[in-house]
Design a protein around this motif. Structure first.
Motif, PDB file in Angstrom:
ATOM      1  N   VAL A  52       0.914  -1.366  -0.004  1.00 19.20           N
ATOM      2  CA  VAL A  52       0.004  -0.054   0.026  1.00 19.20           C
ATOM      3  C   VAL A  52       0.850   1.264   0.094  1.00 19.20           C
ATOM      4  O   VAL A  52       0.428   2.334   0.154  1.00 19.20           O
ATOM      5  N   GLY A  53       2.107   1.246  -0.164  1.00 12.05           N
ATOM      6  CA  GLY A  53       2.930   2.382  -0.047  1.00 12.05           C
ATOM      7  C   GLY A  53       2.591   3.462  -1.164  1.00 12.05           C
ATOM      8  O   GLY A  53       3.124   4.459  -0.959  1.00 12.05           O
ATOM      9  N   ARG A  54       2.082   3.316  -2.219  1.00  9.70           N
ATOM     10  CA  ARG A  54       1.800   4.250  -3.173  1.00  9.70           C
ATOM     11  C   ARG A  54       0.625   4.971  -2.984  1.00  9.70           C
ATOM     12  O   ARG A  54       0.254   6.064  -3.413  1.00  9.70           O
ATOM     13  N   LEU A  55      -0.227   4.585  -1.738  1.00  7.79           N
ATOM     14  CA  LEU A  55      -1.539   5.337  -1.552  1.00  7.79           C
ATOM     15  C   LEU A  55      -1.146   6.319  -0.449  1.00  7.79           C
ATOM     16  O   LEU A  55      -0.242   6.392   0.327  1.00  7.79           O
ATOM     17  N   SER A  56      -1.987   7.492  -0.544  1.00  7.39           N
ATOM     18  CA  SER A  56      -1.651   8.612   0.191  1.00  7.39           C
ATOM     19  C   SER A  56      -2.453   8.181   1.551  1.00  7.39           C
ATOM     20  O   SER A  56      -3.420   7.492   1.737  1.00  7.39           O
ATOM     21  N   ALA A  57      -2.180   9.117   2.679  1.00  7.78           N
ATOM     22  CA  ALA A  57      -3.040   8.949   3.762  1.00  7.78           C
ATOM     23  C   ALA A  57      -4.749   9.141   3.618  1.00  7.78           C
ATOM     24  O   ALA A  57      -5.357   8.263   4.382  1.00  7.78           O
ATOM     25  N   TYR A  58      -4.927  10.081   2.929  1.00  7.87           N
ATOM     26  CA  TYR A  58      -6.105  10.207   2.446  1.00  7.87           C
ATOM     27  C   TYR A  58      -6.962   8.979   1.770  1.00  7.87           C
ATOM     28  O   TYR A  58      -8.175   8.609   2.498  1.00  7.87           O
ATOM     29  N   GLU A  59      -6.280   8.469   0.972  1.00 12.29           N
ATOM     30  CA  GLU A  59      -6.884   7.334   0.333  1.00 12.29           C
ATOM     31  C   GLU A  59      -6.907   6.056   1.407  1.00 12.29           C
ATOM     32  O   GLU A  59      -7.765   5.354   1.404  1.00 12.29           O
ATOM     33  N   LEU A  60      -5.787   5.922   2.068  1.00 16.77           N
ATOM     34  CA  LEU A  60      -5.877   4.869   3.353  1.00 16.77           C
ATOM     35  C   LEU A  60      -7.081   5.234   4.090  1.00 16.77           C
ATOM     36  O   LEU A  60      -7.899   4.176   4.453  1.00 16.77           O
ATOM     37  N   GLY A  61      -7.260   6.406   4.353  1.00 17.59           N
ATOM     38  CA  GLY A  61      -8.414   6.707   5.347  1.00 17.59           C
ATOM     39  C   GLY A  61      -9.857   6.402   4.893  1.00 17.59           C
ATOM     40  O   GLY A  61     -10.724   5.897   5.472  1.00 17.59           O
ATOM     41  N   THR A  62     -10.050   6.740   3.529  1.00 20.59           N
ATOM     42  CA  THR A  62     -11.202   6.650   2.759  1.00 20.59           C
ATOM     43  C   THR A  62     -11.546   4.891   2.867  1.00 20.59           C
ATOM     44  O   THR A  62     -12.493   4.389   3.256  1.00 20.59           O
ATOM     45  N   ILE A  63     -10.448   4.214   2.546  1.00 21.77           N
ATOM     46  CA  ILE A  63     -10.519   2.768   2.353  1.00 21.77           C
ATOM     47  C   ILE A  63     -11.017   2.228   3.475  1.00 21.77           C
ATOM     48  O   ILE A  63     -11.847   1.327   3.977  1.00 21.77           O
ATOM     49  N   ALA A  64     -10.124   2.735   4.560  1.00 18.38           N
ATOM     50  CA  ALA A  64     -10.523   2.107   6.104  1.00 18.38           C
ATOM     51  C   ALA A  64     -11.792   2.599   6.568  1.00 18.38           C
ATOM     52  O   ALA A  64     -12.394   1.580   7.198  1.00 18.38           O
ATOM     53  N   LYS A  65     -12.397   3.815   6.330  1.00 20.01           N
ATOM     54  CA  LYS A  65     -13.782   4.353   6.914  1.00 20.01           C
ATOM     55  C   LYS A  65     -14.929   3.269   5.972  1.00 20.01           C
ATOM     56  O   LYS A  65     -15.785   2.865   6.519  1.00 20.01           O
ATOM     57  N   ALA A  66     -14.582   3.027   4.757  1.00 17.72           N
ATOM     58  CA  ALA A  66     -15.581   1.853   3.918  1.00 17.72           C
ATOM     59  C   ALA A  66     -15.377   0.496   4.651  1.00 17.72           C
ATOM     60  O   ALA A  66     -16.441  -0.180   4.635  1.00 17.72           O
ATOM     61  N   GLY A  67     -14.072   0.271   5.236  1.00 18.59           N
ATOM     62  CA  GLY A  67     -14.137  -0.953   5.916  1.00 18.59           C
ATOM     63  C   GLY A  67     -14.586  -1.304   7.176  1.00 18.59           C
ATOM     64  O   GLY A  67     -14.599  -2.463   7.687  1.00 18.59           O
ATOM     65  N   LYS A  68     -14.970  -0.087   7.783  1.00 20.17           N
ATOM     66  CA  LYS A  68     -15.699  -0.069   8.964  1.00 20.17           C
ATOM     67  C   LYS A  68     -14.792  -1.067  10.085  1.00 20.17           C
ATOM     68  O   LYS A  68     -15.398  -1.855  10.798  1.00 20.17           O
ATOM     69  N   GLY A  69     -13.443  -0.806  10.026  1.00 19.31           N
ATOM     70  CA  GLY A  69     -12.700  -1.789  11.174  1.00 19.31           C
ATOM     71  C   GLY A  69     -12.314  -3.131  10.702  1.00 19.31           C
ATOM     72  O   GLY A  69     -11.425  -3.805  11.723  1.00 19.31           O
ATOM     73  N   LEU A  70     -12.618  -3.485   9.338  1.00 22.83           N
ATOM     74  CA  LEU A  70     -12.359  -4.901   9.071  1.00 22.83           C
ATOM     75  C   LEU A  70     -11.303  -4.849   8.133  1.00 22.83           C
ATOM     76  O   LEU A  70     -10.838  -6.107   7.529  1.00 22.83           O
ATOM     77  N   VAL A  71     -10.548  -3.952   7.574  1.00 20.16           N
ATOM     78  CA  VAL A  71      -9.468  -3.565   6.667  1.00 20.16           C
ATOM     79  C   VAL A  71      -8.241  -3.328   7.350  1.00 20.16           C
ATOM     80  O   VAL A  71      -7.992  -2.506   8.227  1.00 20.16           O
ATOM     81  N   ALA A  72      -7.241  -4.190   7.199  1.00 18.01           N
ATOM     82  CA  ALA A  72      -5.874  -3.878   7.624  1.00 18.01           C
ATOM     83  C   ALA A  72      -4.772  -3.608   6.372  1.00 18.01           C
ATOM     84  O   ALA A  72      -5.309  -3.951   5.290  1.00 18.01           O
TER      85      ALA A  72
END
Length: 75
Positions: A52-72
């Motif tokens: 995931v090194g190419r993703l920005s902190a914003y993108e990671l946060g958006t993906i994490a929010k969509a995963g509702k705690g189930l994404v690492a």
């Protein structure tokens, strides 16, 4: 078949069904990862995205929010 060779649709379907997995983000957009993450949240599946090194902190946060705690994430 390898998990890495599954399409975004197939990964989303698997996650929606409750199947957890680890997969590289290579070849997938942040939007597509968000779709997989949302499917994981709906199905109660734990999903880990690697490389995931190419993703920005914003993108990671958006993906994490969509995963509702189930994404690492693993770099």
């Amino acid at each position: 078949m390898s998990i890495a060779k599954l399409s975004v649709y197939e990964l989303s379907t698997l996650a929606q069904a409750g199947g957890g997995f680890t997969v590289s983000i290579a070849g997938k957009s942040a939007y597509e990862l968000g779709l997989i993450a949302a499917a994981a949240a709906n199905g109660g599946a734990r999903v880990t995205f690697t490389d995931v090194g190419r993703l920005s902190a914003y993108e990671l946060g958006t993906i994490a929010k969509a995963g509702k705690g189930l994404v690492a994430f693993v770099d």
